[in-house]
Design an enzyme around this catalytic site. Structure first.
Site, short mmCIF file in Angstrom:
data_model
loop_
_atom_site.label_atom_id
_atom_site.label_comp_id
_atom_site.label_asym_id
_atom_site.label_seq_id
_atom_site.Cartn_x
_atom_site.Cartn_y
_atom_site.Cartn_z
N ASN A 1 0.87 -1.18 0.00
CA ASN A 1 0.00 0.00 0.00
C ASN A 1 0.91 1.23 0.00
O ASN A 1 1.45 1.61 1.03
CB ASN A 1 -0.89 -0.04 1.26
CG ASN A 1 -1.76 1.20 1.39
OD1 ASN A 1 -1.86 2.00 0.45
ND2 ASN A 1 -2.39 1.37 2.54
N TRP A 2 1.05 1.82 -1.18
CA TRP A 2 1.96 2.98 -1.31
C TRP A 2 1.38 4.25 -0.68
O TRP A 2 2.07 5.25 -0.55
CB TRP A 2 2.26 3.26 -2.78
CG TRP A 2 3.17 2.28 -3.44
CD1 TRP A 2 3.69 1.13 -2.91
CD2 TRP A 2 3.70 2.37 -4.78
NE1 TRP A 2 4.49 0.50 -3.83
CE2 TRP A 2 4.51 1.24 -4.98
CE3 TRP A 2 3.54 3.29 -5.81
CZ2 TRP A 2 5.17 1.01 -6.19
CZ3 TRP A 2 4.19 3.06 -7.02
CH2 TRP A 2 5.00 1.93 -7.20
N LYS A 3 0.08 4.21 -0.37
CA LYS A 3 -0.61 5.40 0.16
C LYS A 3 -0.40 6.58 -0.81
O LYS A 3 -0.40 6.37 -2.01
CB LYS A 3 -0.16 5.68 1.59
CG LYS A 3 -0.30 4.43 2.47
CD LYS A 3 -0.16 4.68 3.93
CE LYS A 3 -0.33 3.38 4.69
NZ LYS A 3 -0.25 3.55 6.14
N HIS B 1 -9.70 1.26 4.56
CA HIS B 1 -8.45 1.48 5.29
C HIS B 1 -8.70 2.49 6.42
O HIS B 1 -9.48 3.43 6.26
CB HIS B 1 -7.37 2.00 4.33
CG HIS B 1 -6.01 2.01 4.98
ND1 HIS B 1 -5.62 3.01 5.82
CD2 HIS B 1 -5.00 1.11 4.93
CE1 HIS B 1 -4.40 2.73 6.26
NE2 HIS B 1 -3.99 1.58 5.74
N GLU C 1 -5.61 -4.68 10.86
CA GLU C 1 -4.63 -3.62 11.03
C GLU C 1 -4.89 -2.88 12.33
O GLU C 1 -5.71 -1.95 12.37
CB GLU C 1 -4.70 -2.65 9.86
CG GLU C 1 -4.38 -3.31 8.52
CD GLU C 1 -3.73 -2.32 7.57
OE1 GLU C 1 -2.58 -2.54 7.19
OE2 GLU C 1 -4.37 -1.31 7.23
N GLY D 1 1.55 2.78 10.59
CA GLY D 1 2.36 3.97 10.32
C GLY D 1 3.11 4.49 11.54
O GLY D 1 3.56 5.63 11.54
N SER E 1 3.17 -1.57 10.52
CA SER E 1 4.61 -1.53 10.79
C SER E 1 5.33 -2.84 10.47
O SER E 1 6.24 -3.25 11.19
CB SER E 1 4.87 -1.11 12.23
OG SER E 1 4.38 0.19 12.45
N GLY F 1 2.76 -0.94 4.38
CA GLY F 1 2.72 0.47 4.02
C GLY F 1 4.11 1.03 3.80
O GLY F 1 4.73 0.83 2.76
#
Ligand code: PGA
Length: 202
Positions: free
Chosen positions: A8-10, A80, A130, A136, A163, A184
């Site tokens: 997930n590149w966000k 998300h 998550e 993050g 993480s 992420g």
């Protein structure tokens, strides 16, 4: 079944050139890569980070599941925690998105941080657990706690996210019993991401 690793590149990176560089370095890893919408067609990626619940029409700024499907997208992240927080997405909206994605033949990856967020009447193909404290933050969830949670989630295919790095990746699969990972920050570093994929696929 092989573990599934999802990147997930966000909202990264800043330019298409950087996106291409990163994508080319990880595209043959077997992972699902979810770049921002604006890069999807140039990269021919297989995953997206969100979808809207209507198919066409007057919905400024939205992207539909049929558009994603026609672009060759196979997987889509839905619900998300960052969208629940910043875009105020509710369970109701998320259920509508899930239904639309399933109807179009996309594989939704439904993100949850509590069991109550799993819809009763719709079966998402893939869940991603998550925990908010681990997303993050660089503070991964304890593997023992993750294992307990995995046992409580009665779903055949659940990813762990929060993480994940190359040091802890394998333990969520091998010790905690998850079927894959949603990654992420570490997915933005090609070397680190490749290490993660290798550590769980072998
Ligand atoms: P992180 O993000 O790996 O940077 O914690 C995971 C996610 O939000 O999917």
């Amino acid at each position: 079944m092989k573990p599934l690793v999802v990147a997930n590149w966000k909202m990264n990176p800043r330019t298409l050139a950087e996106a291409k560089k990163l994508f080319n370095a990880v595209k043959n890893s077997g992972a699902v890569i979810c770049p921002p919408f604006v890069y999807l067609s140039s990269l021919r990626a297989n995953g997206a980070q969100d979808v809207f619940y209507e198919q066409t029409g007057a919905f400024t700024g939205e992207i539909s599941s049929v558009m994603l499907k026609n672009l060759g997208i196979k997987y889509v992240i839905i619900g998300h925690s960052e969208r629940r927080k910043y875009q105020k997405e509710t369970n109701k909206m998320i259920e509508k998105k899930l239904k639309a994605a399933l109807k179009t033949g996309l594989k939704p990856i439904l993100c949850i941080d509590k069991i109550s967020q799993i819809p009763k009447n719709i079966k998402p193909v893939i869940l991603a657990f998550e925990p908010l404290s681990a997303i993050g933050t660089g503070k991964p969830y304890l593997v023992e706690k993750a294992k307990k949670m995995r046992r409580r989630i009665k779903h055949p295919f659940v990813l762990y996210g929060g993480s994940v790095n190359s040091e802890n990746a394998a333990s969520y699969i091998k010790k905690a019993g998850f079927q894959g990972l949603l990654v992420g920050a570490a997915s933005l570093n090609a070397k680190e991401f490749t290490k993660i994929v290798k550590s769980v696929i072998n």
